[in-house]
Design an enzyme around this catalytic site. Sequence first.
Site, PDB file in Angstrom:
ATOM      1  CE  LYS A  67     -50.975  46.446  51.479  1.00  8.38           C
ATOM      2  NZ  LYS A  67     -51.108  45.716  52.743  1.00  8.38           N
ATOM      3  CB  THR A  68     -57.937  47.415  49.570  1.00 11.02           C
ATOM      4  OG1 THR A  68     -56.903  46.491  49.221  1.00 11.02           O
ATOM      5  CG2 THR A  68     -59.013  47.388  48.513  1.00 11.02           C
ATOM      6  CG  ASP A 112     -53.994  44.366  46.481  1.00 14.35           C
ATOM      7  OD1 ASP A 112     -53.034  44.838  47.123  1.00 14.35           O
ATOM      8  OD2 ASP A 112     -54.886  43.666  46.991  1.00 14.35           O
ATOM      9  CB  THR A 161     -47.332  42.533  51.563  1.00 16.01           C
ATOM     10  OG1 THR A 161     -47.112  41.656  50.455  1.00 16.01           O
ATOM     11  CG2 THR A 161     -48.809  42.651  51.828  1.00 16.01           C
ATOM     12  NE  ARG A 220     -58.074  41.336  55.119  1.00 10.81           N
ATOM     13  CZ  ARG A 220     -57.133  41.619  54.217  1.00 10.81           C
ATOM     14  NH1 ARG A 220     -55.942  41.080  54.311  1.00 10.81           N
ATOM     15  NH2 ARG A 220     -57.398  42.433  53.231  1.00 10.81           N
TER      16      ARG A 220
END
Length: 333
Positions: A67-68, A112, A161, A220
């Site tokens: 997302k970032t 975020d 999330t 990740r």
Amino acid sequence: MEEERLVDPTESNDDKPTENALRPKKIEDYIGQDKIKENINITVQAAQKRGEPIEHMLLYGAPGLGKTTLAHIIANEMGANIRVTSGPAIEKSGDLAAILTNLSDGDILFIDEIHRLHKTIEEILYPAMEDNVLDIIIGKGPSARTLRIDLPKISIIGATTKVSLLSAPLRDRFGVIHHLNFYEHADIEKIIKRNSGILNTSLDESSAIEIARRSRRTPRIANRLLKRVRDYCEVKSDGTINKENCFSAFEMLEVDEHGLDWIDRKILETIIDKFDGGPVGLNTIAATTGEDVSTVEDVYEPYLMQLGFIDRSPRGRIVTDIAYRHLGKKRLK
Ligand code: ADE
């Protein structure tokens, strides 16, 4: 101290330096999430044609899916500055007011964990998102007045999330909402190959497949496993990653071929050994494994359910036949 899990999808301090280096900067370098990429391309090009900022955008999905990264790519493609903050970092309404008034036309504000914004702070965002204004209340009680300040024309990109925790008024103010899904194995494999190049590590096809299988369909985790396997191969051989040393690395790291670690296995084995495979309630699982109920529910269980290793029933959780086979165990009843 809590032991860090190698397959935890949330960002750890160890991830930060390499995560920035590995992050693709252009949309064409971003692998996977094809539908979202296509949509973002249109959003960006349309905004550029009109000479306007993009609509406010909400990105939601499990941790570690990018997302970032997408927010940075959008800023880059728009040629816009991006200011990064997060729900928990904004403690007072003055903090948000300061951020908003320091932005310029066309800037992007990335928030975020936006579901963690305080309600009172959220309310400052509404007029900012709708009318590009900041309403400041001066004074208290009957003599209180509202002062309206014009803000630059900005776009807010929110990431979460837990979209269900977002209030309806906040959710409704996002013109575009994208749900990031877990990645296909083939895409994780491509990410591993791309990033091994950036890390100057050579790996063969079969080791890319082995790392991808264990990455829980999450970039990740793929990057973290890639780095740990690289370290192992640098110490134990000439640094080239192949199937053989890849297997040895994962044996040492105790991550199995589905990406399960010792805690996942402990949860499954507890249900099998102590409760004949279930059904057993979540509270009982947490108490017998010594974990928090919310950690079992939010962190461990989703992936085990996604693999089809655990089923939910009205009477509690049940370990499936697939999980019995995976662990090499036999049902007693
Ligand atoms: N590194 C981490 N996530 C990535 C992605 N989706 N595409 C390319 N490289 C990545």
